[in-house]
Scaffold this motif. Structure first.
Motif, PDB file in Angstrom:
ATOM      1  N   PHE A 103     -24.342  -7.991  17.853  1.00 48.14           N
ATOM      2  CA  PHE A 103     -24.499  -9.073  16.881  1.00 48.14           C
ATOM      3  C   PHE A 103     -25.600 -10.034  17.312  1.00 48.14           C
ATOM      4  CE2 PHE A 103     -20.209  -7.530  16.358  1.00 48.14           C
ATOM      5  CZ  PHE A 103     -20.040  -7.501  14.981  1.00 48.14           C
ATOM      6  N   ALA A 104     -26.621 -10.157  16.482  1.00 50.56           N
ATOM      7  CA  ALA A 104     -27.661 -11.157  16.703  1.00 50.56           C
ATOM      8  C   ALA A 104     -27.152 -12.517  16.230  1.00 50.56           C
ATOM      9  CB  ALA A 104     -28.931 -10.765  15.961  1.00 50.56           C
ATOM     10  N   GLU A 105     -27.894 -13.578  16.573  1.00 54.55           N
ATOM     11  CA  GLU A 105     -27.517 -14.933  16.199  1.00 54.55           C
ATOM     12  C   GLU A 105     -28.603 -15.570  15.349  1.00 54.55           C
ATOM     13  OE1 GLU A 105     -26.533 -17.167  19.677  1.00 54.55           O
ATOM     14  OE2 GLU A 105     -25.268 -15.563  20.491  1.00 54.55           O
ATOM     15  N   SER A 106     -28.204 -16.419  14.442  1.00 54.37           N
ATOM     16  CA  SER A 106     -29.137 -16.994  13.474  1.00 54.37           C
ATOM     17  C   SER A 106     -30.223 -17.844  14.116  1.00 54.37           C
ATOM     18  CB  SER A 106     -28.365 -17.848  12.460  1.00 54.37           C
ATOM     19  OG  SER A 106     -27.729 -18.946  13.108  1.00 54.37           O
ATOM     20  N   ALA A 107     -29.932 -18.465  15.252  1.00 52.27           N
ATOM     21  CA  ALA A 107     -30.885 -19.371  15.881  1.00 52.27           C
ATOM     22  C   ALA A 107     -31.743 -18.691  16.943  1.00 52.27           C
ATOM     23  CB  ALA A 107     -30.148 -20.563  16.497  1.00 52.27           C
ATOM     24  N   LEU A 108     -31.586 -17.363  17.106  1.00 49.90           N
ATOM     25  CA  LEU A 108     -32.323 -16.644  18.138  1.00 49.90           C
ATOM     26  C   LEU A 108     -33.030 -15.431  17.546  1.00 49.90           C
ATOM     27  CD1 LEU A 108     -29.671 -16.651  21.014  1.00 49.90           C
ATOM     28  CD2 LEU A 108     -31.774 -17.991  20.939  1.00 49.90           C
ATOM     29  N   PRO A 109     -34.177 -15.054  18.102  1.00 50.27           N
ATOM     30  CA  PRO A 109     -34.854 -13.840  17.634  1.00 50.27           C
ATOM     31  C   PRO A 109     -33.955 -12.617  17.843  1.00 50.27           C
ATOM     32  CG  PRO A 109     -36.309 -15.157  19.012  1.00 50.27           C
ATOM     33  CD  PRO A 109     -34.939 -15.751  19.155  1.00 50.27           C
ATOM     34  N   ALA A 110     -34.037 -11.672  16.919  1.00 48.65           N
ATOM     35  CA  ALA A 110     -33.166 -10.495  16.977  1.00 48.65           C
ATOM     36  C   ALA A 110     -33.791  -9.320  17.717  1.00 48.65           C
ATOM     37  CB  ALA A 110     -32.794 -10.070  15.562  1.00 48.65           C
ATOM     38  N   LYS A 111     -35.016  -9.465  18.196  1.00 52.18           N
ATOM     39  CA  LYS A 111     -35.748  -8.336  18.765  1.00 52.18           C
ATOM     40  C   LYS A 111     -35.001  -7.662  19.913  1.00 52.18           C
ATOM     41  CE  LYS A 111     -40.246  -7.030  20.695  1.00 52.18           C
ATOM     42  NZ  LYS A 111     -41.604  -7.519  21.074  1.00 52.18           N
ATOM     43  N   THR A 112     -34.494  -8.447  20.878  1.00 53.92           N
ATOM     44  CA  THR A 112     -33.808  -7.849  22.021  1.00 53.92           C
ATOM     45  C   THR A 112     -32.491  -7.208  21.597  1.00 53.92           C
ATOM     46  OG1 THR A 112     -34.779  -9.533  23.473  1.00 53.92           O
ATOM     47  CG2 THR A 112     -32.944  -8.262  24.348  1.00 53.92           C
ATOM     48  N   ALA A 113     -31.773  -7.838  20.691  1.00 49.93           N
ATOM     49  CA  ALA A 113     -30.539  -7.258  20.182  1.00 49.93           C
ATOM     50  C   ALA A 113     -30.814  -5.919  19.507  1.00 49.93           C
ATOM     51  CB  ALA A 113     -29.859  -8.211  19.208  1.00 49.93           C
ATOM     52  N   GLU A 114     -31.901  -5.851  18.770  1.00 50.95           N
ATOM     53  CA  GLU A 114     -32.279  -4.604  18.095  1.00 50.95           C
ATOM     54  C   GLU A 114     -32.623  -3.519  19.110  1.00 50.95           C
ATOM     55  OE1 GLU A 114     -35.435  -6.096  15.748  1.00 50.95           O
ATOM     56  OE2 GLU A 114     -34.138  -6.750  14.087  1.00 50.95           O
TER      57      GLU A 114
END
Length: 338
Positions: A278-289
């Motif tokens: 789960f990514a977070e709205s206030a953080l870039p999602a690149k690493t989560a992806e």
């Protein structure tokens, strides 16, 4: 994140000469549904109770605390929100307008648990504020964080997890502290705050019951959570989920991330059979992806990202505390049951 000594003096000098600066944040603009208006969010079927006399100027630090103050204060408060939607509390720096608002406030309301420790005392000193600072965390049972090895760790906030609002029962304590402070500052409208507290407290109880009912539909083997950083500990504890790990170590969403950390999270996901990252709205999602791709699981990002540290912008699913928590639960249930 921190206000340097030079910045403090510069901001103070600017604020002292900026008599025309408006002592209000960008989130004080009225809107039709009351999400971010000065009159606050609607409480109960009839909305916030009406009071009398001039409105109290309140400075609230975080998005959640500001939303709580608007709900409990109703049309009796004029709220300046320091941290904007989808912004990190760890990167906040006071502006001249913020210092001016603090200087003119009747109350300053903070999350507490050292969430604002790095910058709020300096901002208050720079503004010359002498009034009450309301710690909404007083009375909340606090949890300690654990490192990857299962040992307690310290971080920028201290040893306790500051993300207390993710348990609605803790939110009830927070709004009760706010109601007490408003009553002390404006006793003539005590009944207004009492009524608003009762109405909003009922909504928090309903949120808690609804969250539990929804999460209980997830099979025990699938109740595993991987997030951007360790921000949902109170939520995990309250609703009996298993926290597999976070991409960013600790409670601070600005902590450094290493390659070995990524490898470790990927290994944990594979070993535990975790279904999603789960990514977070206030953080870039690149690493989560990246982690989700390497682990062979789905990533929940974009509009479905969780509201972990901040509420969302006006009009978004996470514009209010109640909306953000409901969104998080619906997103988690959809991902882990699918």
């Amino acid at each position: 994140m921190r206000i340097s000594t030079r910045a403090v003096f510069a901001l103070t000098a600017t604020a002292l000469t900026a008599g025309t600066l408006a002592a209000c944040g960008s989130d004080d603009k009225d809107d039709k549904d009351g999400r971010n208006g000065k009159n606050g969010n609607q409480v109960g079927a009839a909305g916030p109770a009406a009071g009398s006399g001039p409105r109290i100027k309140v400075v609230a630090t975080t998005t959640q605390v500001a939303d709580f103050v608007r709900n409990i204060g109703g049309d009796r408060v004029e709220v300046t929100q320091l941290i904007k939607a989808n912004a990190s509390a760890h990167e906040y720096e006071a502006t001249p307008a913020d210092l001016n608002a603090i200087r003119g406030a009747k109350l300053v309301v903070e999350n507490g648990v050292d969430m604002e420790k790095a910058w709020l005392p300096k901002a208050i000193q720079a503004a010359g504020f002498k009034g009450p600072v309301v710690d909404t965390s007083v009375g909340v049972p606090l949890r300690k964080g654990e490192s990857d090895e299962g040992h307690e760790h310290e971080h920028e906030h201290g040893e306790y997890d500051p993300h207390i609002w993710h348990n609605p029962l803790n939110a009830k304590v927070m709004v009760s502290n706010i109601a007490k402070a408003l009553t002390t500052a404006d006793g003539v409208n005590a009944k207004v705050y009492e009524n608003n507290l009762a109405g909003y407290g009922a909504k928090l109880d309903a949120l808690d019951a609804d969250t539990r009912a929804k999460l209980d539909t997830i099979p025990a083997a699938d109740r595993k959570l991987v997030t951007n950083h360790d921000a949902l500990g109170y939520y995990v504890d309250r609703y009996r989920l298993e926290f597999v790990g976070s991409i960013i170590p600790g409670f601070d969403d600005q902590a450094e991330l290493s390659g070995s950390r990524i490898d470790d999270v990927v290994a944990r996901i594979k070993a535990t059979g975790t279904k999603a990252v789960f990514a977070e709205s206030a953080l870039p999602a690149k690493t989560a992806e990246t982690i989700a791709r390497e682990a062979g699981v789905k990533v929940i990002a974009g509009d479905d990202s969780l509201y972990a540290d901040s509420l969302g912008a006006p009009g978004s699913a996470g514009a209010t505390y109640l909306g953000s928590e409901a969104h998080n639960t619906d997103t988690i249930v959809a991902a882990l049951r699918g």
